[in-house]
Write an enzyme that holds these catalytic residues in place. Structure first.
Site, mmCIF file in Angstrom:
data_model
loop_
_atom_site.group_PDB
_atom_site.id
_atom_site.type_symbol
_atom_site.label_atom_id
_atom_site.label_comp_id
_atom_site.label_asym_id
_atom_site.label_seq_id
_atom_site.Cartn_x
_atom_site.Cartn_y
_atom_site.Cartn_z
ATOM 1 N N LYS A 35 -39.461 48.639 -56.124
ATOM 2 C CA LYS A 35 -39.537 47.904 -56.523
ATOM 3 C C LYS A 35 -37.526 46.456 -57.020
ATOM 4 O O LYS A 35 -38.271 45.082 -56.954
ATOM 5 C CB LYS A 35 -39.412 48.171 -58.424
ATOM 6 C CG LYS A 35 -39.879 49.310 -59.296
ATOM 7 C CD LYS A 35 -39.428 48.909 -60.196
ATOM 8 C CE LYS A 35 -40.790 50.836 -60.900
ATOM 9 N NZ LYS A 35 -40.011 51.540 -62.045
ATOM 10 N N GLY A 36 -37.203 46.699 -56.068
ATOM 11 C CA GLY A 36 -36.518 45.931 -55.289
ATOM 12 C C GLY A 36 -36.146 44.589 -55.080
ATOM 13 O O GLY A 36 -35.497 43.963 -55.645
ATOM 14 N N GLU A 91 -37.107 42.823 -47.895
ATOM 15 C CA GLU A 91 -36.560 43.980 -48.488
ATOM 16 C C GLU A 91 -35.046 43.787 -49.404
ATOM 17 O O GLU A 91 -34.675 42.282 -49.101
ATOM 18 C CB GLU A 91 -36.145 44.899 -47.508
ATOM 19 C CG GLU A 91 -36.833 45.548 -46.800
ATOM 20 C CD GLU A 91 -36.130 47.445 -46.876
ATOM 21 O OE1 GLU A 91 -36.222 47.675 -48.330
ATOM 22 O OE2 GLU A 91 -36.662 48.233 -47.129
ATOM 23 N N ASP A 92 -34.848 44.135 -50.152
ATOM 24 C CA ASP A 92 -34.153 44.365 -51.348
ATOM 25 C C ASP A 92 -32.717 44.150 -50.024
ATOM 26 O O ASP A 92 -31.667 43.580 -50.150
ATOM 27 C CB ASP A 92 -33.758 44.705 -52.619
ATOM 28 C CG ASP A 92 -34.345 46.235 -51.884
ATOM 29 O OD1 ASP A 92 -34.196 47.047 -50.939
ATOM 30 O OD2 ASP A 92 -34.494 47.662 -53.423
ATOM 31 N N ASP A 95 -29.688 50.152 -46.560
ATOM 32 C CA ASP A 95 -28.450 50.928 -46.446
ATOM 33 C C ASP A 95 -28.794 51.891 -44.715
ATOM 34 O O ASP A 95 -27.956 51.997 -44.055
ATOM 35 C CB ASP A 95 -28.577 51.788 -47.388
ATOM 36 C CG ASP A 95 -27.765 52.380 -47.656
ATOM 37 O OD1 ASP A 95 -26.894 52.635 -47.208
ATOM 38 O OD2 ASP A 95 -27.324 53.333 -49.107
ATOM 39 N N LYS A 123 -25.891 47.095 -45.176
ATOM 40 C CA LYS A 123 -24.501 47.570 -45.204
ATOM 41 C C LYS A 123 -24.393 48.150 -43.777
ATOM 42 O O LYS A 123 -24.988 49.532 -43.008
ATOM 43 C CB LYS A 123 -24.915 49.086 -46.310
ATOM 44 C CG LYS A 123 -25.022 48.374 -47.548
ATOM 45 C CD LYS A 123 -24.918 50.044 -48.150
ATOM 46 C CE LYS A 123 -25.169 49.804 -49.813
ATOM 47 N NZ LYS A 123 -25.409 51.237 -50.914
ATOM 48 N N PHE A 144 -22.204 51.352 -53.625
ATOM 49 C CA PHE A 144 -23.884 51.189 -54.481
ATOM 50 C C PHE A 144 -23.458 49.851 -55.137
ATOM 51 O O PHE A 144 -22.203 49.308 -56.321
ATOM 52 C CB PHE A 144 -23.686 52.214 -55.461
ATOM 53 C CG PHE A 144 -25.385 52.799 -55.692
ATOM 54 C CD1 PHE A 144 -26.189 52.759 -54.863
ATOM 55 C CD2 PHE A 144 -25.103 51.951 -57.240
ATOM 56 C CE1 PHE A 144 -27.224 52.963 -56.008
ATOM 57 C CE2 PHE A 144 -27.101 52.116 -57.572
ATOM 58 C CZ PHE A 144 -27.597 52.844 -56.631
ATOM 59 N N VAL A 145 -24.595 49.235 -54.942
ATOM 60 C CA VAL A 145 -24.644 47.302 -56.332
ATOM 61 C C VAL A 145 -25.695 47.591 -56.714
ATOM 62 O O VAL A 145 -26.882 48.450 -56.775
ATOM 63 C CB VAL A 145 -24.752 46.292 -54.865
ATOM 64 C CG1 VAL A 145 -23.059 46.485 -54.066
ATOM 65 C CG2 VAL A 145 -25.344 46.163 -53.846
ATOM 66 N N ASP A 151 -30.802 48.815 -58.929
ATOM 67 C CA ASP A 151 -30.660 49.398 -60.657
ATOM 68 C C ASP A 151 -30.227 49.879 -59.734
ATOM 69 O O ASP A 151 -29.707 50.578 -58.461
ATOM 70 C CB ASP A 151 -32.531 49.786 -60.900
ATOM 71 C CG ASP A 151 -32.802 50.519 -59.840
ATOM 72 O OD1 ASP A 151 -32.649 50.446 -58.663
ATOM 73 O OD2 ASP A 151 -32.841 52.059 -60.797
ATOM 74 N N ARG A 157 -31.417 45.256 -63.211
ATOM 75 C CA ARG A 157 -32.247 44.478 -61.883
ATOM 76 C C ARG A 157 -32.426 43.039 -62.469
ATOM 77 O O ARG A 157 -32.648 42.369 -62.219
ATOM 78 C CB ARG A 157 -33.806 45.211 -62.629
ATOM 79 C CG ARG A 157 -33.965 46.303 -61.597
ATOM 80 C CD ARG A 157 -35.447 46.551 -61.839
ATOM 81 N NE ARG A 157 -36.309 48.497 -61.239
ATOM 82 C CZ ARG A 157 -35.793 49.011 -60.434
ATOM 83 N NH1 ARG A 157 -35.208 48.267 -59.242
ATOM 84 N NH2 ARG A 157 -35.997 50.435 -59.718
HETATM 85 P P1 5GP Z 1 -32.091 52.922 -47.222
HETATM 86 O O1 5GP Z 1 -33.486 53.605 -46.923
HETATM 87 O O2 5GP Z 1 -32.032 51.907 -46.337
HETATM 88 O O3 5GP Z 1 -30.965 54.201 -46.985
HETATM 89 O O4 5GP Z 1 -32.145 52.390 -48.680
HETATM 90 C C1 5GP Z 1 -33.017 51.134 -48.700
HETATM 91 C C2 5GP Z 1 -32.966 51.542 -50.164
HETATM 92 O O5 5GP Z 1 -32.577 52.688 -51.494
HETATM 93 C C3 5GP Z 1 -33.218 49.737 -51.044
HETATM 94 O O6 5GP Z 1 -34.374 49.289 -50.751
HETATM 95 C C4 5GP Z 1 -32.765 50.393 -52.391
HETATM 96 O O7 5GP Z 1 -33.990 50.553 -53.016
HETATM 97 C C5 5GP Z 1 -32.066 51.533 -51.797
HETATM 98 N N1 5GP Z 1 -30.663 51.065 -52.445
HETATM 99 C C6 5GP Z 1 -29.792 51.011 -50.938
HETATM 100 N N2 5GP Z 1 -28.651 51.072 -51.292
HETATM 101 C C7 5GP Z 1 -28.153 51.071 -52.689
HETATM 102 C C8 5GP Z 1 -27.410 50.432 -53.691
HETATM 103 O O8 5GP Z 1 -26.195 50.042 -52.701
HETATM 104 N N3 5GP Z 1 -27.529 50.180 -54.927
HETATM 105 C C9 5GP Z 1 -29.074 50.277 -55.138
HETATM 106 N N4 5GP Z 1 -29.005 49.961 -55.979
HETATM 107 N N5 5GP Z 1 -30.142 50.163 -54.501
HETATM 108 C C10 5GP Z 1 -29.617 50.698 -53.086
#
Ligand code: 5GP
Length: 169
Positions: A35-36, A91-92, A95, A123, A144-145, A151, A157
């Site tokens: 959803k982000g 993508e939002d 990470d 990140k 964490f943001v 969210d 959000r």
């Molecule tokens: P990844 O698979 O790269 O570890 O994480 C990607 C997803 O994790 C993002 O689409 C998001 O939904 C969630 N995510 C990663 N870091 C954060 C953060 O700092 N805050 C929030 N709200 N979601 C995060």
């Protein structure tokens, strides 16, 4: 607050300009990762002045937690075929890169003409190869943001800016 509303909007102006240069005349499909990314998609797509279509895909991550579960699950697939189309994945935040890796594999097998990735946030502490992301809005600390679509337990959000919250175990 980590990134103000003004900073976000100015950066999206720049991203839209750069991406327009690359995708104009390619009739791209913009794919928002729910959803982000819904707020980002809404602001970004209104800056494009050439034909494009928009679709969404939903994957699960971080259910009710601030740490990754290590699994990616496809919860909602695209509505349309993307074979032979030029794709822009929005993508939002990236990470660990796990979600991106999953989405690239899942979209790659559908034979798109091309696949570009744009993430509003990134990140860099997490060693995701920068070459796997074509456009990055902001690199942020490994915290964490929330806000601007992101969210914590479903909340925040709607904030027009990006904020950092303290980790809650
Ligand atoms: P990844 O698979 O790269 O570890 O994480 C990607 C997803 O994790 C993002 O689409 C998001 O939904 C969630 N995510 C990663 N870091 C954060 C953060 O700092 N805050 C929030 N709200 N979601 C995060």
């Amino acid at each position: 607050m980590l990134i103000s509303e003004d900073e976000i909007q100015r950066r999206i102006d720049e991203l839209a300009q750069e991406i327009s240069t690359d995708l104009r005349d390619k009739d791209p499909v913009i794919i928002g990762v729910l959803k982000g990314a819904f707020v980002f998609v809404a602001d970004f797509c209104r800056r494009l002045d050439f034909p494009n279509t928009i679709d969404f895909i939903r994957v699960s991550s971080y259910p009710n937690s601030v740490v990754t579960s290590g699994e990616v699950k496809l919860e909602l697939d695209l509505a349309h075929s993307v074979a032979n189309r030029h794709l822009l994945l929005l993508e939002d935040i990236i990470d660990t890169g796990l979600t991106l890796q999953y989405l690239k594999a899942s979209l790659g097998v559908r034979n798109p003409a091309s696949l570009r990735v744009c993430s509003l946030l990134h990140k860099p502490d997490n060693n995701v190869k920068l070459s796997t992301i074509d456009y990055i809005g902001f690199s942020i600390p490994n915290k964490f943001v929330v806000g601007y679509g992101l969210d914590y337990r479903g909340y925040y959000r709607n904030l027009p800016y990006i904020a950092q919250i303290e980790e809650v175990q």
